[in-house]
Design a protein around this motif. Structure first.
Motif, PDB file in Angstrom:
ATOM      1  N   ARG A   1      10.102   7.039  -2.395  1.00  9.76           N
ATOM      2  CA  ARG A   1       8.792   6.836  -1.460  1.00  9.76           C
ATOM      3  C   ARG A   1       7.769   7.265  -1.735  1.00  9.76           C
ATOM      4  N   ILE A   2       6.471   6.891  -1.455  1.00  9.75           N
ATOM      5  CA  ILE A   2       5.538   7.665  -1.729  1.00  9.75           C
ATOM      6  C   ILE A   2       4.415   7.091  -1.255  1.00  9.75           C
ATOM      7  N   SER A   3       3.917   7.223   0.023  1.00 12.13           N
ATOM      8  CA  SER A   3       3.029   6.806   0.109  1.00 12.13           C
ATOM      9  C   SER A   3       1.892   7.693   0.098  1.00 12.13           C
ATOM     10  N   GLY A   4       0.176   6.650   0.564  1.00  8.87           N
ATOM     11  CA  GLY A   4      -0.739   6.763  -0.260  1.00  8.87           C
ATOM     12  C   GLY A   4      -0.779   7.373  -1.446  1.00  8.87           C
ATOM     13  N   ALA A   5      -2.065   7.788  -1.890  1.00 12.66           N
ATOM     14  CA  ALA A   5      -2.390   7.487  -3.393  1.00 12.66           C
ATOM     15  C   ALA A   5      -1.985   9.328  -3.696  1.00 12.66           C
ATOM     16  N   GLN A   6      -0.796   9.369  -4.202  1.00 13.63           N
ATOM     17  CA  GLN A   6      -0.676  10.711  -4.526  1.00 13.63           C
ATOM     18  C   GLN A   6      -1.357  10.883  -6.062  1.00 13.63           C
TER      19      GLN A   6
END
Length: 217
Positions: A194-199
């Motif tokens: 899971r990746i949250s935000g515009a990493q």
């Protein structure tokens, strides 16, 4: 070649960070060489589902009211995100952007997904709002944009004239919350990473490579 990986993305069509995140995911797919082996699925998530239907408000005014900050601070905020967008090849015009309720736009995204055009319509709607200054609760505008990506105009009109796909939009939001999303963009790779935000692109590259290795194992 069959897709080896699945990427689920929750996003709102008026979200400046979502467009940046989309570009960074795309850059990571190019960098890893996985673009032809990944099934990217776009899901609905309204940042402000309580925004009154039919209310149109300049984004700068909306942000000033939402955060209780002066116009100069809002301009600084939008200038910063616009500079980050420019680094991804996007030319934002947030001074012309109009905040609206995005339910109808998301209902059309659901229609598009069923015809294999979910990614294309999501891209077009993001550009329409953030770059072109289009108003995304205007039925003729939505019909035109949907037709541009290949959706049948009569089918689009039927959706807009009723409440079709509203339950699907709500179901997407519930799914995001169950997964722990508190905002968007939110990315889930193979139901695990899971990746949250515009990493940064490197974060997407690392997650994609880890998922690819696990799939191979």
């Amino acid at each position: 070649m069959a897709a080896a990986l699945r990427v689920d993305v929750w996003s709102d069509v008026i979200c400046p960070w979502c467009y940046i995140g989309k570009r960074r995911l795309e850059a990571a797919l190019r960098q890893t060489g996985y673009a032809d082996r990944v099934d990217v699925r776009w899901h609905s998530f309204q940042l402000d589902p309580g925004h009154p239907a039919g209310k149109r408000q300049p984004v700068h005014d909306m942000l000033a009211g939402k955060y209780g900050v002066p116009p100069a601070q809002v301009r600084a905020m939008t200038r910063q995100v616009s500079e980050l967008a420019a680094a991804e090849g996007l030319t934002y015009a947030l001074d012309r952007a109009i905040a609206v309720n995005t339910l109808d736009a998301h209902r059309l995204n659901q229609l598009a997904a069923g015809h294999g055009l979910g990614g294309q319509l999501h891209e077009r709607l993001l550009r329409a709002h953030l770059v072109d200054g289009e108003v995304l609760d205007d039925a003729p505008t939505l019909i035109r944009l949907a037709a541009e990506v290949g959706l049948d105009v009569d089918a689009v009109r039927r959706v807009l004239d009723g409440d079709g796909y509203a339950a699907d939009v709500a179901a997407d939001a519930r799914a995001a919350h169950r997964l722990g999303a508190t905002g968007v963009p939110f990315f889930v790779i193979d139901d695990r990473w899971r990746i949250s935000g515009a990493q940064p692109v490197d974060a997407f590259v690392a997650a994609l490579r880890a998922a690819h290795a696990a799939a191979g194992a």
